[in-house]
Motif scaffolding. Structure first.
Motif, short mmCIF file in Angstrom:
data_model
loop_
_atom_site.label_atom_id
_atom_site.label_comp_id
_atom_site.label_asym_id
_atom_site.label_seq_id
_atom_site.Cartn_x
_atom_site.Cartn_y
_atom_site.Cartn_z
N HIS A 46 10.95 7.86 -1.16
CA HIS A 46 11.46 9.13 -0.64
C HIS A 46 10.54 10.28 -1.01
CE1 HIS A 46 14.91 6.70 0.12
NE2 HIS A 46 15.19 6.54 -1.17
N ARG A 49 7.36 10.11 0.94
CA ARG A 49 7.57 10.63 2.29
C ARG A 49 7.44 12.15 2.30
NH1 ARG A 49 13.21 9.52 5.26
NH2 ARG A 49 12.88 11.01 6.94
N ASP A 53 3.73 14.12 3.90
CA ASP A 53 3.94 14.71 5.21
C ASP A 53 3.52 16.19 5.18
OD1 ASP A 53 4.79 15.66 7.61
OD2 ASP A 53 6.75 14.68 7.53
N TYR A 249 17.10 10.53 0.93
CA TYR A 249 16.00 11.41 1.26
C TYR A 249 16.39 12.86 0.98
CZ TYR A 249 12.32 13.51 4.03
OH TYR A 249 11.27 14.25 4.44
#
Lengths: 278, 264
Positions: A46, A49, A53, A249
């Protein structure tokens, strides 16, 4: 004084038990949830991610830039107002009225205040009417959906905190210090810079930290004034919990915002402490 | 002096900035048009009538008020013993406990709201009045602590000891000596707590539902889609209520906190 253990236990049991159950435990759940995969295994996916990004970095940058500018502008607007109320106004009734004018917005919900700005900053709103009436702009300026709009709203919401904390600090300063400084032949500007400002600093720093922390985590004002055009970090968190339903998340996003806020608040606090008047 | 003049200008501009949105909302709520207009076109109170005929607004209003009242009372009951412990005694972990109890002030409400939803779902507490209540207690307690703690001074402690030396029981001492001395802090802290709870959106929004709604959350959900005179009317009510409460408080305890009151 050292306390009898039983007295301390009696006094602290209820508040600590409450905080443990409804503050620490939920935060632990979120922290754990942020490092657990859907199948229950430990994972850093998580966070990976978030970190990998570019979009998240952009949102973070926008969020912190808005919060920093908000804090700065709040100080620039709030300090003179506090000064005016504490040092310049001599008429008690007027000062009382001013204090009430500053507190009424504080006691009014963010929604109402942001809503007021939605109306004011619209294409045909009073602000654009005024600017065009004064000939400062030919066509309406777009405020809603821009960072400027969000800034106007956030500064508006947070400036009373600065006025009250700085004002309190200013009111507590014994004017004898300033008089002494003047008697010793120091000019007003230097007296302000070397005597008054350092004495006000602890109050100003605590006000600034509060404003910054509230601005970084603000949700309502950016949500209403961004018109969906600009995303700040708290919106990402809310989306995950309310529409995407990806709690793991969302938890990682929450912890990220929390850690970044705490780091900045701590650093700012240290700076404030380090500048105590000698 | 030029500096003084400039400060005056900036201060008056800032005051105008603080008042403007509130004036616009109250004005817009009086318009006869069915869209939002400021200055209002015609004067009418019909939008307030629309509100009072809508049971969902009335129930949200009741929920918000009960929630804020309950959160304030619980926070005061928890904050008083905590402040006594923190102000009086030196013990291991004192700093840590003090920061823990104050930390909701700087903690993002969205994060705490999310945490309470997630934690609440696990223990069957989510989206209930109780879930809203515990969250609100956590966020309003620092306000009470912050206004009570400074009143627990060594002088106050001396009076308390005198009372005990004269044979009063701890309970009698608390109610007859300690409580009257910290009453001002409890009132002002409690009031801030009540208001912060009453106007909170960020925390509440995670645990409200269409059946259980607070007034600010209901307004927030509405404003995102429609702006009309009804919402201006709800807003105007909250503004006028806030103004009345503050004026009342000013008359009762005096809010002139920025004057140089330390001078005798």
């Amino acid at each position: 004084m050292t306390a009898p253990r039983t007295t301390l236990a009696l006094l602290l049991f209820a508040p600590l038990a409450f905080f443990a159950a409804f503050f620490v435990a939920p935060m632990v759940v979120v922290a754990l949830s942020s490092i657990i995969a859907d199948d229950g295994a430990l994972t850093t996916a998580h966070y990976a991610r978030i970190l990998l990004d570019q979009y998240h970095w952009d949102v973070l940058w926008v969020t912190f830039r808005i919060a920093l500018l908000t804090t700065l502008i709040c100080m620039l607007v709030g300090f003179p107002l506090a000064w005016y109320l504490v040092r310049i106004v001599r008429w008690r009734a007027w000062r009382r009225a001013c204090v009430i004018l500053i507190i009424v917005p504080l006691f009014t919900s963010n929604i109402v205040r942001s809503f007021g700005w939605m109306v004011l900053l619209g294409r045909t709103g009073l602000v654009n009417q005024g600017l065009m009436g004064l000939g400062l702009t030919e066509r309406p300026i777009r405020f809603l959906g821009t960072e400027t709009g969000i800034l106007i709203g956030l500064v508006y919401i947070l400036v009373p905190f600065v006025v009250l904390t700085v004002g309190n600090a200013l009111a507590k300063i014994d004017t004898a210090y300033e008089e002494a400084s003047a008697d010793l032949g120091v000019g007003p500007a230097r007296t302000f810079w070397f005597v008054t400002l350092p004495l006000t600093l602890p109050g100003a720093v605590s006000g600034a930290i509060m404003v910054f922390a509230l601005a970084v985590s603000a949700y309502v004002t950016p949500a209403l004034l961004s018109g969906g055009q600009i995303t700040v970090f708290s919106m990402l968190i809310f989306q995950q919990y309310s529409s995407v339903f990806d709690f793991h998340y969302g938890a990682a996003l929450s912890i990220t915002l929390l850690v970044l806020t705490l780091i900045l608040v701590t650093v700012a606090g240290r700076i404030g402490e380090g500048r105590k008047p000698a | 002096m030029i500096a003084r003049f400039l400060i005056r200008i900036v201060a008056l501009a800032a005051l105008a900035y603080l008042v403007l949105p509130l004036v616009v909302i109250v004005g817009a709520s009086l318009t006869e048009t069915s869209y939002l207009a400021f200055p209002p076109q015609g004067l009418t109170l019909k939008w307030f009538g629309v509100l009072f005929d809508d049971p969902s607004y009335v129930s949200a209003f009741v929920t918000s008020t009960l929630l804020a009242l309950a959160a304030t009372v619980v926070a005061i009951v928890l904050a008083i013993p905590a402040s006594l412990a923190l102000a009086r005694y030196v013990f291991a972990g004192r700093e840590a406990i003090s920061s823990l109890l104050m930390s909701p002030l700087v903690l993002p409400y969205v994060v705490l709201g999310a945490a309470l939803l997630q934690f609440g779902s696990a223990i069957g507490l989510a989206r209930s009045f109780e879930a809203l209540l515990v969250g609100h207690v956590v966020i309003v307690m620092p306000f009470v602590l912050r206004s009570v703690l400074p009143l627990l001074t060594p002088e106050q402690r001396a009076l308390e000891e005198a009372s005990m030396d004269l044979g009063a029981t701890p309970v009698a001492t608390f109610f007859l000596v300690v409580l009257p001395q910290i009453r001002g802090g409890i009132v002002s802290g409690g009031l801030l707590a009540f208001i912060s709870s009453w106007i909170n959106v960020e925390l509440s929004i995670f645990n409200t539902s269409s059946a259980l709604n607070t007034i600010p959350v209901k307004m927030f959900n509405y404003v995102q889609y429609t702006i009309d005179p009804t919402i201006a009317a709800v807003s105007a009510i909250t503004i006028v209520a806030a103004a009345l409460v503050i004026i009342l408080l000013d008359l009762l305890i005096g809010l002139d906190m920025l004057s140089e009151s330390r001078r005798p």
